[in-house]
Motif scaffolding. Structure first.
Motif, mmCIF file in Angstrom:
data_model
loop_
_atom_site.group_PDB
_atom_site.id
_atom_site.type_symbol
_atom_site.label_atom_id
_atom_site.label_comp_id
_atom_site.label_asym_id
_atom_site.label_seq_id
_atom_site.Cartn_x
_atom_site.Cartn_y
_atom_site.Cartn_z
ATOM 1 N N THR A 131 -6.711 -5.339 15.061
ATOM 2 C CA THR A 131 -5.390 -4.756 15.113
ATOM 3 C C THR A 131 -4.953 -3.688 14.220
ATOM 4 O O THR A 131 -5.317 -3.719 13.266
ATOM 5 C CB THR A 131 -4.368 -6.012 15.285
ATOM 6 N N PRO A 132 -4.035 -2.768 14.752
ATOM 7 C CA PRO A 132 -3.587 -1.583 13.842
ATOM 8 C C PRO A 132 -2.768 -2.294 12.754
ATOM 9 O O PRO A 132 -2.769 -1.916 11.666
ATOM 10 C CB PRO A 132 -2.813 -1.030 14.777
ATOM 11 N N GLU A 133 -1.976 -3.180 13.100
ATOM 12 C CA GLU A 133 -1.232 -4.033 11.880
ATOM 13 C C GLU A 133 -2.012 -4.508 10.844
ATOM 14 O O GLU A 133 -2.045 -4.375 9.516
ATOM 15 C CB GLU A 133 -0.353 -4.995 12.411
ATOM 16 N N LYS A 134 -3.197 -5.253 11.148
ATOM 17 C CA LYS A 134 -4.272 -5.280 10.138
ATOM 18 C C LYS A 134 -4.756 -4.434 9.345
ATOM 19 O O LYS A 134 -4.831 -4.339 7.988
ATOM 20 C CB LYS A 134 -5.186 -6.477 10.653
ATOM 21 N N SER A 135 -5.098 -3.438 9.970
ATOM 22 C CA SER A 135 -5.531 -2.248 9.064
ATOM 23 C C SER A 135 -4.472 -1.454 8.443
ATOM 24 O O SER A 135 -4.913 -1.199 7.194
ATOM 25 C CB SER A 135 -6.126 -1.155 10.528
ATOM 26 N N LEU A 136 -3.377 -1.285 8.783
ATOM 27 C CA LEU A 136 -2.234 -0.978 8.036
ATOM 28 C C LEU A 136 -1.900 -1.646 6.779
ATOM 29 O O LEU A 136 -1.763 -1.145 5.528
ATOM 30 C CB LEU A 136 -0.919 -0.855 8.884
ATOM 31 N N ALA A 137 -2.022 -3.035 6.803
ATOM 32 C CA ALA A 137 -1.636 -3.871 5.683
ATOM 33 C C ALA A 137 -2.903 -3.903 4.779
ATOM 34 O O ALA A 137 -2.711 -3.689 3.438
ATOM 35 C CB ALA A 137 -1.659 -5.485 6.208
ATOM 36 N N PHE A 138 -4.085 -3.672 5.110
ATOM 37 C CA PHE A 138 -5.088 -3.343 4.272
ATOM 38 C C PHE A 138 -5.111 -2.150 3.604
ATOM 39 O O PHE A 138 -5.274 -2.025 2.306
ATOM 40 C CB PHE A 138 -6.435 -3.517 4.952
ATOM 41 N N LEU A 139 -4.821 -1.162 4.273
ATOM 42 C CA LEU A 139 -4.660 0.362 3.785
ATOM 43 C C LEU A 139 -3.518 0.418 2.685
ATOM 44 O O LEU A 139 -3.527 0.971 1.384
ATOM 45 C CB LEU A 139 -4.376 1.283 4.737
ATOM 46 N N LEU A 140 -2.387 -0.094 2.845
ATOM 47 C CA LEU A 140 -0.993 0.023 2.372
ATOM 48 C C LEU A 140 -1.158 -0.811 1.030
ATOM 49 O O LEU A 140 -0.856 -0.379 -0.162
ATOM 50 C CB LEU A 140 0.175 -0.327 3.117
ATOM 51 N N ARG A 152 -0.879 -10.053 2.351
ATOM 52 C CA ARG A 152 -0.214 -11.051 3.056
ATOM 53 C C ARG A 152 1.160 -10.775 3.419
ATOM 54 O O ARG A 152 1.812 -11.248 4.526
ATOM 55 C CB ARG A 152 -0.419 -12.419 2.293
ATOM 56 N N LEU A 153 1.793 -10.106 2.328
ATOM 57 C CA LEU A 153 3.365 -9.805 2.641
ATOM 58 C C LEU A 153 3.608 -8.801 3.606
ATOM 59 O O LEU A 153 4.281 -8.989 4.565
ATOM 60 C CB LEU A 153 4.042 -9.292 1.212
ATOM 61 N N ILE A 154 2.504 -8.045 3.690
ATOM 62 C CA ILE A 154 2.713 -6.721 4.856
ATOM 63 C C ILE A 154 2.346 -7.485 6.364
ATOM 64 O O ILE A 154 3.151 -7.035 7.184
ATOM 65 C CB ILE A 154 1.785 -5.708 4.431
ATOM 66 N N ILE A 155 1.678 -8.375 6.157
ATOM 67 C CA ILE A 155 1.226 -8.875 7.481
ATOM 68 C C ILE A 155 2.380 -9.761 8.095
ATOM 69 O O ILE A 155 2.565 -9.919 9.206
ATOM 70 C CB ILE A 155 -0.161 -9.568 7.672
ATOM 71 N N GLU A 156 2.813 -10.310 6.890
ATOM 72 C CA GLU A 156 4.172 -11.425 7.350
ATOM 73 C C GLU A 156 5.331 -10.643 8.082
ATOM 74 O O GLU A 156 5.902 -10.839 8.945
ATOM 75 C CB GLU A 156 4.597 -12.182 6.113
ATOM 76 N N ALA A 157 5.475 -9.223 7.537
ATOM 77 C CA ALA A 157 6.593 -8.433 7.977
ATOM 78 C C ALA A 157 6.273 -8.015 9.376
ATOM 79 O O ALA A 157 7.110 -8.094 10.307
ATOM 80 C CB ALA A 157 6.696 -7.307 6.827
#
Length: 368
Positions: free
Chosen positions: A139-148, A164-169
């Motif tokens: 999913t794009p959200e997991k990719s964004l969380a990894f990148l950021l 983990r915090l970004i995925i939670e958001a």
């Protein structure tokens, strides 16, 4: 005599002061003296040689007069009552909505993974980076969380915790990802340097900084202000972009180049806004309440624009590079200068945020 006649015609034309608000300003006393001096030189043949000193003085006065008239032309007539643009009106029209050619979230992610796979094949050096950052994520959200998280991590701010915090958001507020998709579409539409979606996702720091701010804004709204400010600090260090976590950002934003963009605590940026590097949305005063600008939907802010105080820029307006805005600007306006003044009104259907034109409409028609 020919050159003197040209000077006479030139000065006479310049002495016809521009009309502001239906009123023509009274000519300067120096202007009347200058006109008489130049006419005297031009009409008296005996001054052709011996009157050269008079001619020099006339030319110098002409130059000074031109500068005075130009300043008057730029400043215009100060209105008795300052213009007031309703904040709600600036944010009501031209809101973000997907275009016909825009991809759905699922289609977009498939396209991005496909582009990443092509780059991995053509550039083996980047293969590991592309697999870790894009291809392996469902999913794009997991990719964004990894990148950021990898961008923001530091020796004392661990990447695994940030991820983990970004995925939670993203899991708590689905609008965060919807806004990210809108930003991605906006960059692809408006930035000719963006050839692929994966290019923007991986390498455009303006897009990445916006996504960090959206996450920090979520943390701020949850009362986790210390963590939100920690993300803001890291964002400023990593991207050279400083956006307060309390600031409100709309959808479909483009920060082109993005270096040195500063957005203050109570600022509001509407949908479909495009801005270039060195833009400042700064506050004025130390009191509570709104201290920062409101940027309406569909606005274009050129490089180096400073908007100071609780002013409002109406929707679909554009402000020229290097301008300083300290008062409200009506919708569909072109403003430029220090302080910025409206020099042209745009058609109702104009969208300066999309054409990104940094030259047209800013140059005044004047004669020196």
């Amino acid at each position: 005599m020919d050159s003197l006649r040209i000077n006479t015609l030139h000065s006479t034309r310049e002495l016809q002061a521009p009309v502001f608000n239906g009123q023509r300003p009274r000519p300067h006393r120096a202007a009347r003296q200058h006109k008489n001096s130049v006419l005297a030189v031009a009409t008296n043949p005996n001054l052709g040689v011996g009157g050269s000193a008079v001619n020099v003085r006339a030319q110098r006065l002409n130059q000074r007069l031109n500068e005075d008239l130009w300043q008057e032309k730029m400043q215009g007539m100060v209105p008795v009552t300052p213009l007031c643009v309703p904040r709600e009106e600036a944010l009501r029209l031209k809101k973000w909505k997907p275009a016909v050619h825009h991809l759905t979230k699922k289609q977009l992610w498939e396209k991005i993974r496909s582009e990443a796979a092509e780059h991995a094949k053509s550039e083996p050096v980047l293969a590991s980076f592309l697999h870790m950052s894009v291809i392996m994520h469902a999913t794009p959200e997991k990719s964004l969380a990894f990148l950021l998280s990898n961008k923001l991590q530091s020796p004392t701010l661990l990447g695994t915790q940030l991820m983990r915090l970004i995925i939670e958001a993203y899991e708590d507020d689905h609008e965060l990802l919807e806004a990210a998709v809108a930003d991605l579409q906006a960059v692809k539409d408006r930035d000719p340097a963006c050839e692929t979606y994966v290019q923007c996702l991986l390498f455009f720091k303006g897009f990445q900084a916006i996504q960090v701010q959206r996450v920090s804004h979520w943390m701020w709204s949850k009362g986790r202000k210390a963590l939100a400010l920690a993300l803001q600090s890291r964002m400023s260090e990593v991207f050279s972009v400083d956006i307060h976590p309390a600031a409100t950002l709309g959808r479909g934003l483009l920060m082109d180049h993005a270096t040195s963009i500063v957005i203050g605590e109570t600022a509001v940026v509407g949908d479909n806004v495009s801005m270039l590097h060195h833009v400042t949305l700064g506050g004025s005063g130390t009191g509570s309440g709104t201290r920062h600008p409101t940027i309406g939907n569909g606005v274009l802010l050129g490089a180096g624009v400073s908007v100071l105080g609780p002013v409002v820029i109406g929707h679909c307006s554009k402000v020229g590079a290097g301008s300083v805005v300290v008062s409200d600007i009506e919708a569909n306006s072109v403003a430029v200068g220090v302080p910025a003044k409206v020099v042209k009104k745009l058609d109702e259907g104009s969208e300066p945020n999309r054409d990104m034109d940094q030259i047209k409409d800013f140059i005044l028609d004047y004669v020196i």
